[in-house]
Structures are given as structure tokens and as C-alpha cells.
Scaffold this motif. Structure first.
Motif, PDB file in Angstrom:
ATOM      1  N   GLU A  13      38.334  36.195 -50.934  1.00  0.00           N
ATOM      2  CA  GLU A  13      37.974  35.807 -52.162  1.00  0.00           C
ATOM      3  C   GLU A  13      38.830  36.149 -53.254  1.00  0.00           C
ATOM      4  OE1 GLU A  13      33.891  37.339 -52.835  1.00  0.00           O
ATOM      5  OE2 GLU A  13      33.212  37.131 -50.354  1.00  0.00           O
ATOM      6  N   PRO A  14      39.566  35.414 -53.490  1.00  0.00           N
ATOM      7  CA  PRO A  14      40.607  35.484 -54.561  1.00  0.00           C
ATOM      8  C   PRO A  14      40.030  35.598 -55.909  1.00  0.00           C
ATOM      9  CG  PRO A  14      41.171  33.284 -53.672  1.00  0.00           C
ATOM     10  CD  PRO A  14      40.002  34.047 -52.810  1.00  0.00           C
ATOM     11  N   ASN A  15      39.182  34.798 -56.211  1.00  0.00           N
ATOM     12  CA  ASN A  15      38.296  34.468 -57.738  1.00  0.00           C
ATOM     13  C   ASN A  15      37.669  35.785 -57.850  1.00  0.00           C
ATOM     14  OD1 ASN A  15      39.572  32.023 -58.106  1.00  0.00           O
ATOM     15  ND2 ASN A  15      37.849  30.985 -57.170  1.00  0.00           N
ATOM     16  N   LYS A  16      38.009  36.261 -59.088  1.00  0.00           N
ATOM     17  CA  LYS A  16      37.227  37.387 -59.838  1.00  0.00           C
ATOM     18  C   LYS A  16      36.553  37.107 -60.867  1.00  0.00           C
ATOM     19  CE  LYS A  16      39.532  39.674 -56.451  1.00  0.00           C
ATOM     20  NZ  LYS A  16      38.844  39.901 -55.332  1.00  0.00           N
ATOM     21  N   VAL A  17      35.267  37.376 -61.093  1.00  0.00           N
ATOM     22  CA  VAL A  17      34.773  37.286 -62.302  1.00  0.00           C
ATOM     23  C   VAL A  17      34.946  38.212 -63.634  1.00  0.00           C
ATOM     24  CG1 VAL A  17      32.558  38.647 -61.709  1.00  0.00           C
ATOM     25  CG2 VAL A  17      32.358  36.514 -63.291  1.00  0.00           C
ATOM     26  N   VAL A  18      35.096  37.692 -64.654  1.00  0.00           N
ATOM     27  CA  VAL A  18      35.493  38.741 -65.876  1.00  0.00           C
ATOM     28  C   VAL A  18      33.924  39.171 -66.500  1.00  0.00           C
ATOM     29  CG1 VAL A  18      36.669  38.498 -68.262  1.00  0.00           C
ATOM     30  CG2 VAL A  18      37.484  37.314 -66.263  1.00  0.00           C
ATOM     31  N   ILE A  19      33.872  40.392 -66.487  1.00  0.00           N
ATOM     32  CA  ILE A  19      33.025  41.182 -67.118  1.00  0.00           C
ATOM     33  C   ILE A  19      32.869  41.136 -68.638  1.00  0.00           C
ATOM     34  CG2 ILE A  19      31.454  43.164 -67.210  1.00  0.00           C
ATOM     35  CD1 ILE A  19      32.449  43.642 -64.180  1.00  0.00           C
ATOM     36  N   SER A  20      34.065  41.678 -69.147  1.00  0.00           N
ATOM     37  CA  SER A  20      34.348  41.469 -70.543  1.00  0.00           C
ATOM     38  C   SER A  20      35.759  41.493 -70.843  1.00  0.00           C
ATOM     39  CB  SER A  20      33.637  42.964 -71.012  1.00  0.00           C
ATOM     40  OG  SER A  20      34.213  44.090 -70.431  1.00  0.00           O
ATOM     41  N   VAL A  21      35.969  41.169 -72.169  1.00  0.00           N
ATOM     42  CA  VAL A  21      37.462  41.184 -72.715  1.00  0.00           C
ATOM     43  C   VAL A  21      37.715  42.094 -73.835  1.00  0.00           C
ATOM     44  CG1 VAL A  21      39.154  39.326 -73.709  1.00  0.00           C
ATOM     45  CG2 VAL A  21      37.379  38.617 -71.829  1.00  0.00           C
ATOM     46  N   VAL A  63      39.104  34.666 -62.858  1.00  0.00           N
ATOM     47  CA  VAL A  63      40.648  34.613 -62.604  1.00  0.00           C
ATOM     48  C   VAL A  63      40.944  34.826 -61.167  1.00  0.00           C
ATOM     49  CG1 VAL A  63      40.931  35.610 -64.843  1.00  0.00           C
ATOM     50  CG2 VAL A  63      40.545  36.976 -62.708  1.00  0.00           C
ATOM     51  N   ARG A  64      41.981  34.082 -60.994  1.00  0.00           N
ATOM     52  CA  ARG A  64      42.729  34.491 -59.380  1.00  0.00           C
ATOM     53  C   ARG A  64      43.717  35.569 -59.505  1.00  0.00           C
ATOM     54  NH1 ARG A  64      41.497  30.448 -56.226  1.00  0.00           N
ATOM     55  NH2 ARG A  64      43.231  30.846 -54.991  1.00  0.00           N
ATOM     56  N   THR A  65      44.010  35.864 -58.159  1.00  0.00           N
ATOM     57  CA  THR A  65      44.555  37.190 -58.038  1.00  0.00           C
ATOM     58  C   THR A  65      46.233  36.877 -58.891  1.00  0.00           C
ATOM     59  OG1 THR A  65      43.825  37.171 -55.801  1.00  0.00           O
ATOM     60  CG2 THR A  65      45.795  38.463 -56.192  1.00  0.00           C
ATOM     61  N   GLY A  66      46.801  35.876 -59.057  1.00  0.00           N
ATOM     62  CA  GLY A  66      48.175  36.037 -59.582  1.00  0.00           C
ATOM     63  C   GLY A  66      47.932  35.729 -60.969  1.00  0.00           C
ATOM     64  N   GLU A  67      46.776  35.632 -61.558  1.00  0.00           N
ATOM     65  CA  GLU A  67      46.586  35.653 -63.211  1.00  0.00           C
ATOM     66  C   GLU A  67      46.315  36.857 -63.729  1.00  0.00           C
ATOM     67  OE1 GLU A  67      44.554  31.016 -63.135  1.00  0.00           O
ATOM     68  OE2 GLU A  67      43.200  32.830 -63.000  1.00  0.00           O
ATOM     69  N   PHE A  68      46.449  37.894 -63.055  1.00  0.00           N
ATOM     70  CA  PHE A  68      46.320  39.137 -63.736  1.00  0.00           C
ATOM     71  C   PHE A  68      46.972  40.411 -62.891  1.00  0.00           C
ATOM     72  CE2 PHE A  68      42.759  39.175 -60.384  1.00  0.00           C
ATOM     73  CZ  PHE A  68      42.782  40.228 -59.904  1.00  0.00           C
ATOM     74  N   SER A  69      47.193  41.446 -63.774  1.00  0.00           N
ATOM     75  CA  SER A  69      47.981  42.768 -62.978  1.00  0.00           C
ATOM     76  C   SER A  69      47.211  43.903 -63.205  1.00  0.00           C
ATOM     77  CB  SER A  69      49.328  42.582 -63.346  1.00  0.00           C
ATOM     78  OG  SER A  69      49.471  42.419 -64.882  1.00  0.00           O
TER      79      SER A  69
END
Length: 87
Positions: A13-21, A63-69
Motif C-alpha cells: 500500500e504505497p499511498n499514505k493519508v496526510v493527517i495534518s500539515v 501521498v505516494r512513497t516517492g513524494e515524501f522523505s
């Protein structure tokens, strides 16, 4: 920008939900502490982590795995302990 994401560490499951920014790591740390307190769980039980997102996102986005670090480019990464606790 920093974000809290929900991540169960499932490779399929490469998609992760954003909880807050958040604009700073300190603000994201504070939000993570509040989430832990609200859920009554330890950080590893919350499946929540702080990441640097390479695009504009809002709470509820994915966000997908490659879009965050884990760390912002150029951010000073804290080092772990210098010595083991074991003898």
C-alpha cells in the motif's frame, strides 16, 4: 512542508493519508504528541510519522512513497547514542 501521515508500513500500500500539515518540524512534533495523547497510545502504536513532503498537500490528501522523505533536504539529522546500553 512537514506532514503527519498514517503509515502502517505495508509495502503493498504505497499511498499514505496526510493527517495534518505543518510549517516546522517543531509544530509537527507538537501535533504528534497531541495525537498520541488523544489516542492514548505510544508513537509506534499510532502508525503516525512526521515526513517532509515534496509537494503541496492538505489533510486528507494521499501521498505516494516517492513524494515524501523522513528528513527535509539540508535538515540537521540528530545522531543516535554513541554507546550501547549493553555491557
Amino acid at each position: 512542508m512537514y506532514a503527519l501521515i498514517y503509515d502502517e508500513h505495508k509495502l503493498g500500500e504505497p499511498n499514505k493519508v496526510v493527517i495534518s500539515v505543518h510549517r516546522s518540524r517543531q509544530a509537527a512534533d507538537k501535533a504528534l504528541e497531541e495525537r498520541k495523547r488523544k489516542l492514548g497510545k505510544k508513537v509506534w502504536e499510532c502508525n503516525t510519522r512526521i515526513v517532509w513532503v515534496n509537494k503541496r498537500v492538505r489533510a486528507g490528501d494521499y501521498v505516494r512513497t516517492g513524494e515524501f522523505s523522513t528528513w527535509k533536504p539540508g535538515e540537521k539529522i540528530p545522531h543516535g547514542e554513541l554507546y550501547s546500553d549493553t555491557d
